[in-house]
Design a protein around this motif. Structure first.
Motif, short mmCIF file in Angstrom:
data_model
loop_
_atom_site.label_atom_id
_atom_site.label_comp_id
_atom_site.label_asym_id
_atom_site.label_seq_id
_atom_site.Cartn_x
_atom_site.Cartn_y
_atom_site.Cartn_z
N ARG A 263 23.66 -65.08 55.25
CA ARG A 263 23.26 -66.48 54.86
C ARG A 263 24.07 -67.41 56.08
N GLN A 264 25.32 -66.91 56.47
CA GLN A 264 25.80 -67.85 57.40
C GLN A 264 24.94 -67.72 58.74
N ALA A 265 24.71 -66.55 59.02
CA ALA A 265 23.72 -66.13 60.18
C ALA A 265 22.57 -67.00 60.36
N VAL A 266 21.74 -67.03 59.27
CA VAL A 266 20.48 -67.85 59.17
C VAL A 266 20.84 -69.25 59.49
N MET A 267 21.86 -69.54 58.89
CA MET A 267 22.21 -71.09 59.22
C MET A 267 22.64 -71.17 60.57
N GLN A 268 23.52 -70.35 61.13
CA GLN A 268 23.69 -70.52 62.67
C GLN A 268 22.28 -70.25 63.56
N ALA A 269 21.69 -69.31 62.96
CA ALA A 269 20.34 -69.10 63.69
C ALA A 269 19.38 -70.57 63.91
N TRP A 270 19.43 -71.23 62.94
CA TRP A 270 18.46 -72.32 62.91
C TRP A 270 19.27 -73.52 63.61
N LEU A 271 20.74 -73.49 63.76
CA LEU A 271 21.24 -74.42 64.42
C LEU A 271 21.16 -74.12 65.95
N THR A 272 21.33 -72.97 66.43
CA THR A 272 20.99 -72.66 67.69
C THR A 272 19.71 -72.82 68.13
N LEU A 273 18.77 -72.30 67.20
CA LEU A 273 17.25 -72.46 67.40
C LEU A 273 16.84 -74.07 67.84
N VAL A 274 17.52 -74.83 67.18
CA VAL A 274 17.10 -76.29 67.51
C VAL A 274 17.63 -76.48 69.16
N PHE A 275 19.10 -76.21 69.28
CA PHE A 275 19.46 -76.53 70.74
C PHE A 275 18.64 -75.70 71.83
N VAL A 276 18.40 -74.16 71.57
CA VAL A 276 17.69 -73.85 72.84
C VAL A 276 16.43 -74.35 72.87
N GLU A 277 15.71 -74.62 71.67
CA GLU A 277 14.19 -75.20 71.84
C GLU A 277 14.37 -76.61 72.70
N PRO B 236 31.88 -71.02 71.10
CA PRO B 236 30.42 -71.67 70.47
C PRO B 236 29.39 -71.05 71.33
N VAL B 237 28.25 -70.97 70.59
CA VAL B 237 26.97 -70.31 71.23
C VAL B 237 26.59 -71.40 72.43
#
Lengths: 270, 361
Positions: A199-213, A121-122
């Protein structure tokens, strides 16, 4: 996926229309129930107001933040992170997927490692990334890029794997150059799978974004949410959630539109 | 067991009528007293230092006080600091806060948390602005646009903002990020941040960082922290609250004795904060009563009022914070009277100057 309309059966068309409307309406039942539950929980004080703010307060905060331009600022910061990561991770994933899909040798070399790495997991990457990339923008972009690379590569690979071998034979018959094979045959044929990956990537990107922010940020939607929690303004957290949802839906719609435009050559009843 | 309880009730019944109405309405005792610190030691260990409420935990004073009554004391330490303490209280998991910082205290009240301020948990001290060892910055002005770390939502945030103000700057001039104290220390060592407000002694000794500014003993920059009790708990168990407060004042007095300075510095250092940071940080405090002071004097009140204005100015609270009716000095006054310490501590005026000096020792 429009079913072809039978001529001379107008009544049935109206009926189909109604049925579609009903289908869309049914989708709203759950959100409506949740909203009702939220209202009830607030009214009956099932949770302290500091933990669960009233919908009206969330709406008010949303308007205030929008009016002050703060929300747009955070959104822009997050969007640029997601944008960069999609560009970096998306192209890496596409190249990786194409390489493994088109060359048996590369696939033999790369796929086992890729398969293992894509299981992490990222979030598992973060401690390591902090050591290499610090806690600045580089960390955020690289973490999100990793999250993006995996679904794009996997779906590209799958898309290519699903291309009928006959099509490759046609390419050989026409003596296509490798570039022509990719551009004229592979990309169009794998497009649905590719877009699925994106589309999956965009979803993953937002998920990860919130975490790294949540780590060492001073702007962005994820930051807004942590900040809201630190100041016991849970309405800000909910504003952040609503916003992420809305942006996610908008991006998904945009990608769908782009996809249907790109594959408009296909017969509609595929 | 049951019979004995019954007998106890019967035995005390004749006396119940002698108690004043208020006390009779109140339930006699809780099973557990939950006391929270807005912080934890290095790596999250459940120890904090630096204050007399911390001593009350380190010496198990409150546990001792209630041992005979079979009342358990549950100590909570939150690595998430003051904001996490607010969440715990909102969820009904905390009865007392032992040393809440000004910002989270005010934020809590602004969101409708109901607590009563019992006493001041400590005040005074020096503040330093620290930059990584390799930094060439000579002053805050050199750091404009750079990354400054503070633990947002805690008292440290307002202290940092006051630091900026003192040099004619504001938070808008920097990229202010939120890091807890462990992460700040790590980021300082790796140069991932360009500066922070913290004790400089240990990091300087290890060559990790150095100070570029110091503001010594300024009652405007540092603000008192607060001991409070949840309103509901206070209403239900006023006698328990009195005993906690009296015991705390006793510990406070012990902590002010010069003979105990070294002992408590050692105790505090078990939190993981370097001994030298405490030792040097308290070196200039010749009379410990200047900082270990439980009074809700003019200075305490003016400070909190000031902090409320600052919180509003920086838009850290969105609703007004009413000061009136917040303080409950009754318990503290009782304790001071009982322990004959009414004139022991110096009383400060609103501006921080000593108005009535403490008792001659």
């Amino acid at each position: 996926m429009t079913p072809p309309l039978q001529p001379g059966k107008a009544g049935s068309a109206v009926f189909t229309g109604l049925r579609r409307f009903a289908h869309a309406g049914v989708g709203l039942v759950l959100p409506a129930l949740l909203y009702g539950l939220w209202l009830l929980a607030v009214e009956r004080r099932w949770l302290p107001e500091q933990i669960l703010p009233a919908p009206s307060l969330v709406w008010q905060s949303l308007q205030e933040l929008w009016a002050s331009g703060e929300l747009q600022g955070h959104l822009l910061a997050s969007a640029s992170r997601v944008g960069w990561s999609l560009a970096v991770g998306g192209s890496a994933g596409l190249l990786l997927g194409l390489a493994m899909g088109l060359s048996r040798t590369l696939r033999d070399y790369l796929f086992p490692s890729f398969d293992v790495v894509s299981q992490f997991p990222v979030l598992g990457w973060i401690p390591l990334l902090i050591i290499f990339a610090g806690i600045d923008e580089a960390l955020k972009i690289s973490a999100i890029s990793i999250a993006v690379t995996v679904p794009v590569a996997v779906n590209t690979l799958k898309g290519i794997g699903n291309i009928p071998p006959a099509l490759f034979e046609v390419c050989r018959v026409y003596r296509f150059t490798p570039w022509q094979v990719v551009r004229r045959m592979v990309l169009p044929a794998a497009a649905p799978s590719l877009f699925n990956g994106l589309r999956q990537a965009v979803m993953q990107a937002w998920l990860t974004l919130v975490f790294v922010e949540l780590l060492a940020s001073s702007e962005g939607i994820g930051y807004l949410m942590v900040w809201g929690r630190q100041l016991a303004q849970l309405d800000l957290v909910i504003v952040g959630m609503v916003l992420i949802g809305a942006v996610g839906v908008a991006l998904d719609l945009a990608l769908r539109t782009l996809e249907s435009w790109l594959v408009r050559w296909r017969p509609p009843a595929f | 067991m049951k019979r004995r309880t019954f007998a106890t009730v019967l035995g005390t019944a004749p006396f119940i009528n002698l108690l004043p109405m208020g006390a009779r309405a109140a339930e006699a005792r809780p099973q557990v007293i939950r006391i929270s610190f807005p912080g934890a030691g290095t790596g999250g260990r459940p120890i904090v230092g630096g204050s007399f409420p911390a001593n009350s935990h380190l010496q198990r004073a409150i546990d001792e006080e209630f041992k005979a009554d079979g009342i358990r004391v549950e100590w909570k330490h939150f690595p998430g600091a003051g904001p996490a303490l607010n969440e715990s209280f909102a969820n009904g998991l905390t009865d007392f806060a032992f040393g809440h910082g000004d910002l989270p205290l005010i934020v809590g009240r602004s969101t409708g948390l109901k607590h009563k301020v019992l006493m001041s948990a400590g005040r005074g001290g020096d503040s330093y602005f620290v930059v990584p060892a390799g930094s060439t910055a000579k002053s805050l002005t050199d750091l404009k646009g750079k990354r400054i770390a503070t633990f947002k939502g805690t008292a440290g945030q307002l202290t940092t903002y006051r630091f900026f103000e003192r040099f004619g700057l504001s938070d808008k001039d920097f990229k202010v990020i939120s890091l807890d104290s462990d992460s700040t220390l790590a980021a300082l060592s790796t140069g991932d941040i360009d500066g922070t407000v913290r004790a400089p002694f240990d990091v300087e000794a290890r060559g990790v960082a150095h100070r570029i500014h110091e503001i010594l003993n300024d009652p405007y920059i540092t603000r008192p922290s607060t001991v409070w009790v949840g309103e509901e708990f206070e209403k239900k168990y006023p006698e328990v609250v009195q005993r906690v407060v009296t015991r705390l004042v006793k510990v406070a007095q012990w902590s002010t004795l010069e003979a105990n300075r070294e002992k408590q510095l050692q105790l505090w250092a078990t939190s993981g904060t370097a001994y030298v940071d405490y030792q040097k940080g308290w070196e200039s405090t010749k009379d410990l009563r200047d900082r270990i002071n439980p009074l809700l004097d003019d200075y305490y009140q003016a400070s909190i009022r000031n902090s409320i204005e600052e919180a509003k100015k920086y838009k850290l609270v969105r609703r007004d914070v009413a000061f009136d009716g917040w303080l409950e000095p009754r318990y503290l006054n009782n304790a001071l009277k009982d322990l004959k310490l009414e004139d022991y501590w110096p009383q400060q005026a609103a501006d921080g100057k000593v108005k009535v000096p403490g008792r001659k020792l």
